[in-house]
Design a protein around this motif. Structure first.
Motif, PDB file in Angstrom:
ATOM      1  N   ARG A 149      -4.174   2.011  -4.308  1.00 12.95           N
ATOM      2  CA  ARG A 149      -2.997   2.166  -3.480  1.00 12.95           C
ATOM      3  C   ARG A 149      -1.810   1.870  -4.347  1.00 12.95           C
ATOM      4  O   ARG A 149      -1.408   0.747  -4.447  1.00 12.95           O
ATOM      5  N   PRO A 150      -1.527   2.788  -5.276  1.00 15.94           N
ATOM      6  CA  PRO A 150      -0.475   3.700  -4.942  1.00 15.94           C
ATOM      7  C   PRO A 150      -0.831   5.155  -5.099  1.00 15.94           C
ATOM      8  O   PRO A 150       0.021   5.984  -4.844  1.00 15.94           O
ATOM      9  N   ALA A 151      -1.993   5.500  -5.568  1.00 15.98           N
ATOM     10  CA  ALA A 151      -2.258   6.904  -5.871  1.00 15.98           C
ATOM     11  C   ALA A 151      -2.335   7.742  -4.610  1.00 15.98           C
ATOM     12  O   ALA A 151      -3.018   7.383  -3.674  1.00 15.98           O
ATOM     13  N   PRO A 152      -1.636   8.856  -4.585  1.00 19.88           N
ATOM     14  CA  PRO A 152      -1.641   9.723  -3.411  1.00 19.88           C
ATOM     15  C   PRO A 152      -2.893  10.596  -3.400  1.00 19.88           C
ATOM     16  O   PRO A 152      -2.817  11.809  -3.541  1.00 19.88           O
ATOM     17  N   VAL A 153      -4.056   9.975  -3.237  1.00 21.09           N
ATOM     18  CA  VAL A 153      -5.308  10.734  -3.309  1.00 21.09           C
ATOM     19  C   VAL A 153      -5.936  10.963  -1.947  1.00 21.09           C
ATOM     20  O   VAL A 153      -7.057  11.419  -1.870  1.00 21.09           O
ATOM     21  N   GLY A 154      -5.212  10.694  -0.865  1.00 22.51           N
ATOM     22  CA  GLY A 154      -5.816  10.861   0.444  1.00 22.51           C
ATOM     23  C   GLY A 154      -5.051  11.736   1.395  1.00 22.51           C
ATOM     24  O   GLY A 154      -5.565  12.165   2.408  1.00 22.51           O
ATOM     25  N   GLY A 155      -3.793  12.028   1.102  1.00 21.05           N
ATOM     26  CA  GLY A 155      -2.994  12.851   1.986  1.00 21.05           C
ATOM     27  C   GLY A 155      -2.431  12.054   3.143  1.00 21.05           C
ATOM     28  O   GLY A 155      -2.701  10.880   3.324  1.00 21.05           O
ATOM     29  N   GLY A 156      -1.615  12.707   3.937  1.00 19.91           N
ATOM     30  CA  GLY A 156      -1.017  12.065   5.100  1.00 19.91           C
ATOM     31  C   GLY A 156       0.254  11.323   4.743  1.00 19.91           C
ATOM     32  O   GLY A 156       0.512  11.028   3.583  1.00 19.91           O
ATOM     33  N   SER A 157       1.044  11.021   5.750  1.00 19.56           N
ATOM     34  CA  SER A 157       2.342  10.391   5.497  1.00 19.56           C
ATOM     35  C   SER A 157       2.211   8.996   4.920  1.00 19.56           C
ATOM     36  O   SER A 157       3.107   8.505   4.264  1.00 19.56           O
ATOM     37  N   ASP A 158       1.078   8.337   5.155  1.00 21.18           N
ATOM     38  CA  ASP A 158       0.875   6.995   4.610  1.00 21.18           C
ATOM     39  C   ASP A 158      -0.003   7.032   3.366  1.00 21.18           C
ATOM     40  O   ASP A 158      -0.511   6.015   2.936  1.00 21.18           O
ATOM     41  N   ILE A 170      -3.531  -2.714  -5.737  1.00 19.46           N
ATOM     42  CA  ILE A 170      -2.379  -2.749  -4.852  1.00 19.46           C
ATOM     43  C   ILE A 170      -1.078  -2.631  -5.632  1.00 19.46           C
ATOM     44  O   ILE A 170      -0.801  -3.432  -6.529  1.00 19.46           O
ATOM     45  N   ALA A 171      -0.300  -1.602  -5.284  1.00 11.81           N
ATOM     46  CA  ALA A 171       1.039  -1.400  -5.815  1.00 11.81           C
ATOM     47  C   ALA A 171       1.748  -0.417  -4.893  1.00 11.81           C
ATOM     48  O   ALA A 171       1.110   0.354  -4.185  1.00 11.81           O
ATOM     49  N   ASP A 172       3.055  -0.452  -4.890  1.00  9.61           N
ATOM     50  CA  ASP A 172       3.837   0.433  -4.030  1.00  9.61           C
ATOM     51  C   ASP A 172       4.130   1.745  -4.755  1.00  9.61           C
ATOM     52  O   ASP A 172       3.949   1.854  -5.977  1.00  9.61           O
ATOM     53  N   MET A 173       4.550   2.730  -3.984  1.00 12.51           N
ATOM     54  CA  MET A 173       4.876   4.047  -4.537  1.00 12.51           C
ATOM     55  C   MET A 173       5.850   4.749  -3.612  1.00 12.51           C
ATOM     56  O   MET A 173       6.030   4.354  -2.475  1.00 12.51           O
ATOM     57  N   PHE A 174       6.462   5.810  -4.114  1.00 13.93           N
ATOM     58  CA  PHE A 174       7.248   6.701  -3.289  1.00 13.93           C
ATOM     59  C   PHE A 174       6.389   7.890  -2.897  1.00 13.93           C
ATOM     60  O   PHE A 174       5.503   8.309  -3.653  1.00 13.93           O
ATOM     61  N   GLY A 226       8.731   0.723  -2.762  1.00  9.72           N
ATOM     62  CA  GLY A 226       8.423   2.125  -2.505  1.00  9.72           C
ATOM     63  C   GLY A 226       8.353   2.386  -1.017  1.00  9.72           C
ATOM     64  O   GLY A 226       9.066   1.748  -0.237  1.00  9.72           O
ATOM     65  N   GLU A 227       7.465   3.293  -0.612  1.00  6.41           N
ATOM     66  CA  GLU A 227       7.416   3.724   0.782  1.00  6.41           C
ATOM     67  C   GLU A 227       6.056   3.543   1.446  1.00  6.41           C
ATOM     68  O   GLU A 227       5.826   4.062   2.523  1.00  6.41           O
ATOM     69  N   VAL A 228       5.151   2.800   0.846  1.00  2.00           N
ATOM     70  CA  VAL A 228       3.854   2.560   1.467  1.00  2.00           C
ATOM     71  C   VAL A 228       4.056   1.695   2.714  1.00  2.00           C
ATOM     72  O   VAL A 228       4.839   0.750   2.701  1.00  2.00           O
ATOM     73  N   ASP A 229       3.361   2.022   3.770  1.00  2.00           N
ATOM     74  CA  ASP A 229       3.384   1.237   5.007  1.00  2.00           C
ATOM     75  C   ASP A 229       2.422   0.067   4.809  1.00  2.00           C
ATOM     76  O   ASP A 229       1.239   0.151   5.115  1.00  2.00           O
ATOM     77  N   TRP A 230       2.948  -1.052   4.295  1.00  2.00           N
ATOM     78  CA  TRP A 230       2.100  -2.186   3.935  1.00  2.00           C
ATOM     79  C   TRP A 230       1.523  -2.895   5.140  1.00  2.00           C
ATOM     80  O   TRP A 230       0.404  -3.414   5.080  1.00  2.00           O
ATOM     81  N   ALA A 231       2.238  -2.932   6.250  1.00  2.00           N
ATOM     82  CA  ALA A 231       1.678  -3.548   7.459  1.00  2.00           C
ATOM     83  C   ALA A 231       0.415  -2.795   7.863  1.00  2.00           C
ATOM     84  O   ALA A 231      -0.622  -3.407   8.136  1.00  2.00           O
ATOM     85  N   ALA A 232       0.487  -1.473   7.867  1.00  2.00           N
ATOM     86  CA  ALA A 232      -0.691  -0.667   8.234  1.00  2.00           C
ATOM     87  C   ALA A 232      -1.804  -0.817   7.198  1.00  2.00           C
ATOM     88  O   ALA A 232      -2.979  -0.890   7.553  1.00  2.00           O
ATOM     89  N   THR A 281      -6.645  -6.485  -6.467  1.00  2.32           N
ATOM     90  CA  THR A 281      -5.884  -6.687  -7.704  1.00  2.32           C
ATOM     91  C   THR A 281      -4.494  -6.091  -7.570  1.00  2.32           C
ATOM     92  O   THR A 281      -4.325  -5.024  -6.997  1.00  2.32           O
ATOM     93  N   ALA A 282      -3.510  -6.798  -8.107  1.00  4.11           N
ATOM     94  CA  ALA A 282      -2.166  -6.239  -8.231  1.00  4.11           C
ATOM     95  C   ALA A 282      -2.197  -5.250  -9.380  1.00  4.11           C
ATOM     96  O   ALA A 282      -2.784  -5.521 -10.424  1.00  4.11           O
ATOM     97  N   CYS A 283      -1.582  -4.122  -9.165  1.00  2.00           N
ATOM     98  CA  CYS A 283      -1.687  -3.035 -10.140  1.00  2.00           C
ATOM     99  C   CYS A 283      -0.294  -2.473 -10.440  1.00  2.00           C
ATOM    100  O   CYS A 283      -0.049  -1.285 -10.316  1.00  2.00           O
ATOM    101  N   VAL A 284       0.623  -3.354 -10.830  1.00  2.00           N
ATOM    102  CA  VAL A 284       2.004  -2.966 -11.096  1.00  2.00           C
ATOM    103  C   VAL A 284       2.201  -2.835 -12.604  1.00  2.00           C
ATOM    104  O   VAL A 284       1.896  -3.753 -13.355  1.00  2.00           O
TER     105      VAL A 284
END
Length: 193
Positions: free
Chosen positions: A83-92, A111-115, A145-151, A166-169
């Motif tokens: 999570r941050p790789a956009p490998v699943g599709g969808g808005s989240d 775990i890391a954020d992304m746009f 970034g724009e990841v919905d972290w609560a979800a 793991t933190a992946c920043v």
């Protein structure tokens, strides 16, 4: 590397599928040849293996990656969600669906954020030349970034996740220590909730 991992008494290794997406059949064939040689070494050394879908590998998508992991048919070969790789599709980024699909094979989260790189009518990032095969993702601190972290964290709790986090920043070499401390505190707080 497996033997060094065993010498260090580390019980787990992570790897990616590697290869090229435009030559996925060749990459998958090489993957199976490698596993044929390496699985006995992993078993002998009692080292678990997580295999990760990653942008620009022969397998970039969650569903086929989990299917490959399941096809290995070893209880100690599992799947990490990046999570941050956009490998699943969808808005989240599809993280809920990714994690549910991985099910008991989900043993690790990076775990890391992304746009959302396809935002702004696909103009969030402008790459030249048009049609370039570049893969886009970032490794930012949570909240940058724009990841919905609560979800995301709700999904982990819903699944009763008890694996490795793991933190992946990588984005901030100049403030790596501060970034790491922030990520550790936030991840610990979220996973303890």
């Amino acid at each position: 590397m497996i033997e060094i991992t065993a010498d260090l008494e580390c019980p787990l290794m992570n790897s990616e599928f590697n290869g090229r997406p435009e030559r996925s059949a060749e990459g998958e064939a090489a993957f199976w040849r490698s596993l044929e040689a390496l699985l006995p070494v992993f078993e002998r050394e009692s080292i678990a293996l997580n295999l990760e879908a990653h942008p620009d590998d022969f397998c970039e998508e969650n569903t086929p990656a989990v299917d490959l992991v399941r096809a290995v048919n070893r209880p100690w070969v599992n799947y990490p969600v990046l999570r941050p790789a956009p490998v699943g599709g969808g808005s989240d980024g599809g993280h809920r669906a990714m994690m549910r699909y991985a099910g008991d094979k989900l043993q690790h989260v990076h775990i890391a954020d992304m746009f959302h790189h396809k935002g702004s009518s696909g103009l969030r990032y402008i790459l030249s030349p048009p049609g370039t095969p570049a893969r886009i993702h970032q490794h930012l601190d949570i909240g940058q970034g724009e990841v919905d972290w609560a979800a995301f964290f709700d999904s982990l709790r819903e699944l009763k996740f008890d694996g490795v986090a793991t933190a992946c920043v990588f984005a901030w070499e100049e403030r790596a220590r501060e970034s790491s401390a922030f990520m550790l505190e936030r991840i610990t707080k979220e996973l303890a909730a």
